[in-house]
Write an enzyme that holds these catalytic residues in place. Sequence first.
Site, short mmCIF file in Angstrom:
data_model
loop_
_atom_site.label_atom_id
_atom_site.label_comp_id
_atom_site.label_asym_id
_atom_site.label_seq_id
_atom_site.Cartn_x
_atom_site.Cartn_y
_atom_site.Cartn_z
N LYS A 214 0.85 -1.21 0.00
CA LYS A 214 0.00 0.00 0.00
C LYS A 214 0.88 1.24 0.00
O LYS A 214 2.03 1.21 0.45
CB LYS A 214 -0.96 0.02 1.19
CG LYS A 214 -0.32 0.20 2.58
CD LYS A 214 -0.13 1.65 3.03
CE LYS A 214 0.79 1.72 4.23
NZ LYS A 214 1.59 2.76 4.53
N VAL B 218 11.28 -4.40 2.44
CA VAL B 218 10.94 -4.44 3.87
C VAL B 218 11.28 -3.11 4.53
O VAL B 218 12.13 -2.36 4.05
CB VAL B 218 11.64 -5.61 4.60
CG1 VAL B 218 11.18 -6.94 4.05
CG2 VAL B 218 13.15 -5.50 4.53
N ALA B 219 10.58 -2.83 5.64
CA ALA B 219 10.77 -1.59 6.41
C ALA B 219 10.76 -0.38 5.48
O ALA B 219 11.66 0.46 5.50
CB ALA B 219 12.08 -1.64 7.21
N ALA B 220 9.72 -0.28 4.66
CA ALA B 220 9.70 0.73 3.59
C ALA B 220 8.53 1.69 3.68
O ALA B 220 8.43 2.61 2.88
CB ALA B 220 9.66 0.01 2.24
N GLY B 221 7.59 1.46 4.63
CA GLY B 221 6.39 2.29 4.67
C GLY B 221 5.35 1.83 3.66
O GLY B 221 4.47 2.59 3.28
N GLY C 159 4.88 -6.08 5.69
CA GLY C 159 4.69 -7.01 6.82
C GLY C 159 3.22 -7.12 7.20
O GLY C 159 2.71 -8.22 7.46
N SER C 160 2.51 -6.00 7.20
CA SER C 160 1.07 -6.00 7.54
C SER C 160 0.29 -6.82 6.52
O SER C 160 -0.62 -7.58 6.88
CB SER C 160 0.53 -4.57 7.55
OG SER C 160 1.18 -3.81 8.53
N ASP D 35 -2.29 -1.12 10.22
CA ASP D 35 -2.52 -1.19 8.77
C ASP D 35 -3.10 -2.53 8.32
O ASP D 35 -3.47 -2.67 7.15
CB ASP D 35 -1.18 -1.01 8.02
CG ASP D 35 -0.67 0.42 8.07
OD1 ASP D 35 -1.44 1.33 8.42
OD2 ASP D 35 0.52 0.62 7.73
O1 C5P Z 1 0.19 -0.59 14.56
P1 C5P Z 1 1.61 -0.76 14.11
O2 C5P Z 1 2.30 -1.90 14.80
O3 C5P Z 1 1.77 -0.81 12.62
O4 C5P Z 1 2.35 0.57 14.57
C1 C5P Z 1 3.75 0.68 14.59
C2 C5P Z 1 4.14 1.88 15.42
O5 C5P Z 1 3.73 3.08 14.77
C3 C5P Z 1 3.45 1.95 16.79
O6 C5P Z 1 4.21 1.25 17.73
C4 C5P Z 1 3.47 3.44 17.06
O7 C5P Z 1 4.74 3.85 17.53
C5 C5P Z 1 3.28 4.05 15.69
N1 C5P Z 1 1.87 4.36 15.39
C6 C5P Z 1 1.25 5.42 16.03
N2 C5P Z 1 -0.06 5.72 15.74
C7 C5P Z 1 -0.74 5.00 14.82
C8 C5P Z 1 -0.13 3.93 14.14
C9 C5P Z 1 1.19 3.63 14.45
O8 C5P Z 1 1.85 6.10 16.88
N3 C5P Z 1 -2.01 5.32 14.57
#
Ligand code: C5P
Length: 315
Positions: free
Chosen positions: A11, A100-103, A107-108, A141
């Site tokens: 995404k 990976v680790a790309a935004g 992984g999601s 996500d």
């Molecule tokens: O939910 P997810 O594991 O993908 O989120 C990764 C990190 O991103 C969280 O640990 C948090 O630091 C940050 N995050 C956030 N607010 C969100 C989504 C993610 O602060 N709505």
Amino acid sequence: MSGYLLTAPAKINLYLEILGDRPDGFHELVMVMQTIALSDRIEVSSHRGKGINLYCKQPLVPLDERNIAYRAAQLMMARFPHAYEEFGGVDITIEKNIPVAAGLAGGSGNGAAVLVGLNLLWQLGLTQPDLRILAAELGSDVPFCIGGGTAIATGRGEILDPLPDLDGIPIVLAKYSNIAVSTPWAYQTYRAQFEDGYLRDDESWQDRMTQIHSGGLIQAIQTKNIQAIAAELHNDLEKVVLPAFPQVQTLRDCFAKHGAIGTMMSGSGPSVFAICESVEQANQLKTSVSTELNSPDLDLWVTQISCHGIQAATL
Ligand code: C5P
């Protein structure tokens, strides 16, 4: 039945605005999420023993609880112990195409694929809303990744409001393989710098979401006006990631210089995407940016916006 093959797309965020702090430690967001065609392939099948075997040839992918796909299988085993008992352990093989680790929610998406795969393999009959509730336990996500397409995501990112499909718009995607951005770092840094501007209460959040719902980007999506979509791209996390990673800023500038109609970092980065008018323009842009930046660490892909979430086929 030997198992299922799941296609799990990446995404991008066409829009990401941070509204404020939440009591659960996350941030209240308004995003427009969009799936693209670049996808991982995940095989899910049963084995006679117990437990989870996770296989992936990409060395950066962890093969244990650190992987959302692994945690998705654990969650399904805990929630549906009778199915786990009946069908046995789970083999998961991930063919990684999404960096990976790309935004890019790679992984999601893998986690979402395991939920969809085990629902089919174990014949549980869970609906998309059921799967999205489970998905929200795995990450912000993951619910979006189940159904994909184009959607407004609010709350932590797990509350979804579908938008009309935007199929086929060409995209160039780029990522430096030597840069990784920690998502918690990006949000914490944003908080440290911009907390003063946060909206303080639920009512202000609601007002802002209403504005966005009736604003330029959503109208542009509804009318499929690519130029207007490109002009409305926004990502608050650029404010902290671009200064800390100047290569990402240079990449973004390079896309703009070579004629992208819109360019933006996705999620917490460091990948950057560019919207193009045609596949020919996208191929040309990829060549121009690759030539100008001339780095062995820069990976580029020509792909397109897609309306698909997780897709399943029998093995
Ligand atoms: O939910 P997810 O594991 O993908 O989120 C990764 C990190 O991103 C969280 O640990 C948090 O630091 C940050 N995050 C956030 N607010 C969100 C989504 C993610 O602060 N709505």
